[in-house]
Design an enzyme around this catalytic site. Structure first.
Site, PDB file in Angstrom:
ATOM      1  N   ASP A 142       0.857  -1.175   0.000  1.00 59.48           N
ATOM      2  CA  ASP A 142       0.000   0.000   0.000  1.00 59.48           C
ATOM      3  C   ASP A 142       0.900   1.233   0.000  1.00 59.48           C
ATOM      4  OD1 ASP A 142      -2.401   1.660   0.480  1.00 59.48           O
ATOM      5  OD2 ASP A 142      -1.539   1.908   2.473  1.00 59.48           O
ATOM      6  N   ASP A 164      -0.294   5.155   0.700  1.00 60.25           N
ATOM      7  CA  ASP A 164      -0.605   6.183   1.694  1.00 60.25           C
ATOM      8  C   ASP A 164      -0.723   5.590   3.094  1.00 60.25           C
ATOM      9  OD1 ASP A 164      -1.017   8.533  -0.127  1.00 60.25           O
ATOM     10  OD2 ASP A 164      -2.539   7.194  -0.959  1.00 60.25           O
TER      11      ASP A 164
END
Length: 251
Positions: free
Chosen positions: A31, A33
């Site tokens: 991932d 953010d």
């Protein structure tokens, strides 16, 4: 008598056996953010600013409900809970523009993330970026890294259903040509770990802005600081074993 684990034979003497190290994951799916980079504060600040521009008041409680979510879902949520009248795509573009400005000055790496990413590259482990940010924003991070850091990039505007749906992680695995169960995902949000786990990817959750729920196939750690490829492999094995136990229990 049980075999001596240091010799491999019951009661025998001799040099300790050297056990092979567990095979590294077929790929690591990251991932962006809140996991790789500490950009969630930029998103939250941009939401506050946008809502205030339309005469409304935003709250961190509302903002935290959007952490890790698909951006169009977030845009519709903002419209439903504020006076903002922009169309959803325009909301996303306004927010992403502000976040890009924040990231332009320097990449705010989460602790240990850059070091682990570099080690995985040195070990030849393919990495994929699986983010709900749109391509323009993800490209800003990819451009700041050595060429080939990510063998695949999946962004929110590439999928029909974003996190927590499994589609983003399944797409990443197809792009890499790997089985989801042979990989490991690294996530920081409830939507993210649900997406990866639903795709069958053993998942390491690293909570940041919001708590991450304990789920079958998910192992939680406090930080990536000091994390190594070998330790990540161990955690992936634990997550996979946890999933298998849950499957047996529910059979």
């Amino acid at each position: 008598m049980r075999p001596d684990p240091t010799t491999g034979a019951a009661g025998s003497e001799g040099p300790a056996a050297v056990l092979p190290a567990p095979a590294l994951p077929a790929a690591v799916l990251w991932d962006m953010d809140g996991t790789l980079v500490d950009s969630e504060p930029y998103w939250i600040a941009a939401e506050h600013e946008l809502v205030a521009r339309y005469g409304g008041q935003w709250s961190d409680e509302l903002a935290h409900q959007l952490v890790g979510q698909d951006l169009l879902y977030s845009a519709r949520f903002i419209r439903a809970h504020s006076p903002v009248t922009l169309e959803p795509v325009a909301v996303v573009e306004a927010l992403a523009g502000r976040v890009a400005e924040g990231l332009a000055t320097a990449i705010p790496w989460r602790p240990g993330a850059a070091e682990l990413l570099e080690e995985l590259g040195a070990e030849g482990v393919p990495c994929a970026l699986v983010t709900m940010s749109w391509r323009s924003l993800a490209d800003a991070l990819v451009a700041a890294l050595p060429a080939g850091t990510f063998a695949a990039v999946v962004t929110g505007d590439m999928v029909g259903a974003g996190k927590p749906d499994p589609e983003p992680y399944l797409l990443a695995c197809r792009m890499l040509g790997v089985d989801p169960g042979d990989c490991v995902a690294v996530e920081d949000s409830p939507a993210g770990v649900r997406s990866a786990a639903a795709a069958g990817v053993p998942t390491v959750g690293v909570p940041h802005v919001v708590p991450v729920p304990g789920l079958p196939g998910v192992v939680l750690v406090d930080t990536l600081a000091g994390m190594t490829a070998a330790r990540l492999t161990e955690l992936a094995r634990l997550a996979a074993a946890d999933r298998r136990l849950e499957q047996v229990a529910s059979f």
